[in-house]
Design an enzyme around this catalytic site. Structure first.
Site, PDB file in Angstrom:
ATOM      1  N   ASN A 109       0.854  -1.184   0.000  1.00 28.99           N
ATOM      2  CA  ASN A 109       0.000   0.000   0.000  1.00 28.99           C
ATOM      3  C   ASN A 109       0.893   1.238   0.000  1.00 28.99           C
ATOM      4  OD1 ASN A 109      -1.910   1.985   0.397  1.00 28.99           O
ATOM      5  ND2 ASN A 109      -2.341   1.440   2.520  1.00 28.99           N
ATOM      6  N   LYS A 149      -0.003   4.269  -0.206  1.00 26.50           N
ATOM      7  CA  LYS A 149      -0.666   5.408   0.440  1.00 26.50           C
ATOM      8  C   LYS A 149      -0.484   6.668  -0.422  1.00 26.50           C
ATOM      9  CE  LYS A 149      -0.148   3.184   4.908  1.00 26.50           C
ATOM     10  NZ  LYS A 149       0.071   3.357   6.363  1.00 26.50           N
ATOM     11  N   HIS A 174      -9.365   0.767   5.605  1.00 21.16           N
ATOM     12  CA  HIS A 174      -8.065   0.987   6.244  1.00 21.16           C
ATOM     13  C   HIS A 174      -8.253   1.943   7.425  1.00 21.16           C
ATOM     14  CE1 HIS A 174      -3.897   2.270   6.842  1.00 21.16           C
ATOM     15  NE2 HIS A 174      -3.537   1.203   6.159  1.00 21.16           N
ATOM     16  N   GLU A 208      -6.709   4.400   8.428  1.00 22.55           N
ATOM     17  CA  GLU A 208      -6.547   5.818   8.113  1.00 22.55           C
ATOM     18  C   GLU A 208      -7.806   6.387   7.463  1.00 22.55           C
ATOM     19  OE1 GLU A 208      -1.771   5.107   7.591  1.00 22.55           O
ATOM     20  OE2 GLU A 208      -3.014   5.413   5.809  1.00 22.55           O
ATOM     21  N   GLU A 216      -4.595  -5.102  10.877  1.00 19.93           N
ATOM     22  CA  GLU A 216      -3.606  -4.055  11.076  1.00 19.93           C
ATOM     23  C   GLU A 216      -3.862  -3.339  12.400  1.00 19.93           C
ATOM     24  OE1 GLU A 216      -1.804  -2.545   7.018  1.00 19.93           O
ATOM     25  OE2 GLU A 216      -3.698  -1.559   7.451  1.00 19.93           O
ATOM     26  N   GLY A 260       3.200   2.157  10.910  1.00 16.86           N
ATOM     27  CA  GLY A 260       4.154   3.235  10.733  1.00 16.86           C
ATOM     28  C   GLY A 260       4.874   3.674  11.990  1.00 16.86           C
ATOM     29  N   SER A 263       4.141  -2.258  10.330  1.00 20.62           N
ATOM     30  CA  SER A 263       5.600  -2.271  10.517  1.00 20.62           C
ATOM     31  C   SER A 263       6.236  -3.595  10.106  1.00 20.62           C
ATOM     32  CB  SER A 263       5.952  -1.931  11.970  1.00 20.62           C
ATOM     33  OG  SER A 263       5.526  -0.619  12.288  1.00 20.62           O
TER      34      SER A 263
END
Length: 251
Positions: free
Chosen positions: A9, A11, A93, A95, A163, A169, A209
């Protein structure tokens, strides 16, 4: 046997020069033993699909709108993604859930639209650090699975990506036991809702990660069928070792 999947991904990263990384990846994995999927930003999607058209690498979108068309300025439908060369799309996701207030019902509608268009829907689930520390992880995951997955799924059109939000991240990674607990839980929930046939055929990815240094250990965990990788998928030199680790486990 579920075929392993290494998904990247990108992003909101990547401009025209990033297509060179796809070329490198395609050259390095001309006959991969696992499925490889890259989800670039929408501005690169069509060119990315053209770049890897003669390779084993598939291209996916990072999101889609639940509607086929209409007055939705700035949005992209699942049919548009398909027309641009995508074969899959990420929905739900964290985010998107956090930054755009997307709840389970909205994610479910997007997944349904993706599947109806003929795309593979990659539905993301995961808990926050506060939820993990409160020992609510499995309750959160159960709710997201129940609310986000439409009833029409099969092992061919659905992938679930776990996730943990606090690991995306940040460099923080759950223990292997924690990853295994959630993946085993997801598998059991899928089997209970859809039956053993579908439940056992849906691929489960871990994301958060994932790096060349920890990939092999993560891929050896029960019910981990691959990874949804963020930053480490931007460069072929970083993503290739992850793919190779998955190939070794899947062999």
């Amino acid at each position: 046997m579920r075929r392993k999947l290494a998904a990247g991904n990108w992003k909101m990263n990547g401009e025209s020069t990033a297509l060179g990384e796809l070329e490198k990846l395609a050259t390095a994995h001309s006959a991969p033993g696992v499925d490889i999927l890259i989800c670039p930003p929408a501005t690169l999607l069509h060119r990315a699909a053209q770049t890897v058209s003669d390779s084993a690498i598939a291209i996916g979108g990072q999101d889609c709108h639940p509607a086929q068309s209409g007055a939705h300025t700035g949005d992209i439908s699942a049919d548009m993604l398909l027309d641009a060369g995508a074969t899959a799309v990420i929905v739900g996701h964290s985010e998107r859930r956090e930054n755009h207030d997307e709840g389970d019902e909205h994610v479910r509608a997007k997944a349904r639209a993706a599947i109806d268009a003929g795309l593979l829907a990659i539905i993301c689930v995961g808990e926050s650090l506060a939820e993990r520390e409160a020992a609510n992880t499995l309750d959160i995951i159960a709710g997201q699975l129940a609310g986000s997955i439409p009833d029409i799924v099969t092992g061919e059109n659905l992938v679930i990506a776990y996730e943990p939000i606090w690991a995306i991240g940040t460099g923080k990674v759950p223990t292997l036991e924690q990853i295994g607990e959630v993946h085993d839980f997801i598998r059991a929930r899928l089997e209970r809702r859809f039956g053993t046939g579908v439940g056992r055929s849906v691929r489960l990815l871990y994301g958060g990660s994932v790096k060349p240094g920890n990939a092999a250990d993560i891929f050896a965990v029960s019910n981990v069928d691959g990874a949804l990788v963020g930053g480490a998928s931007l460069k072929a030199g970083d993503f290739s070792p992850i793919i190779q680790a998955l190939e070794t486990i899947g062999a």
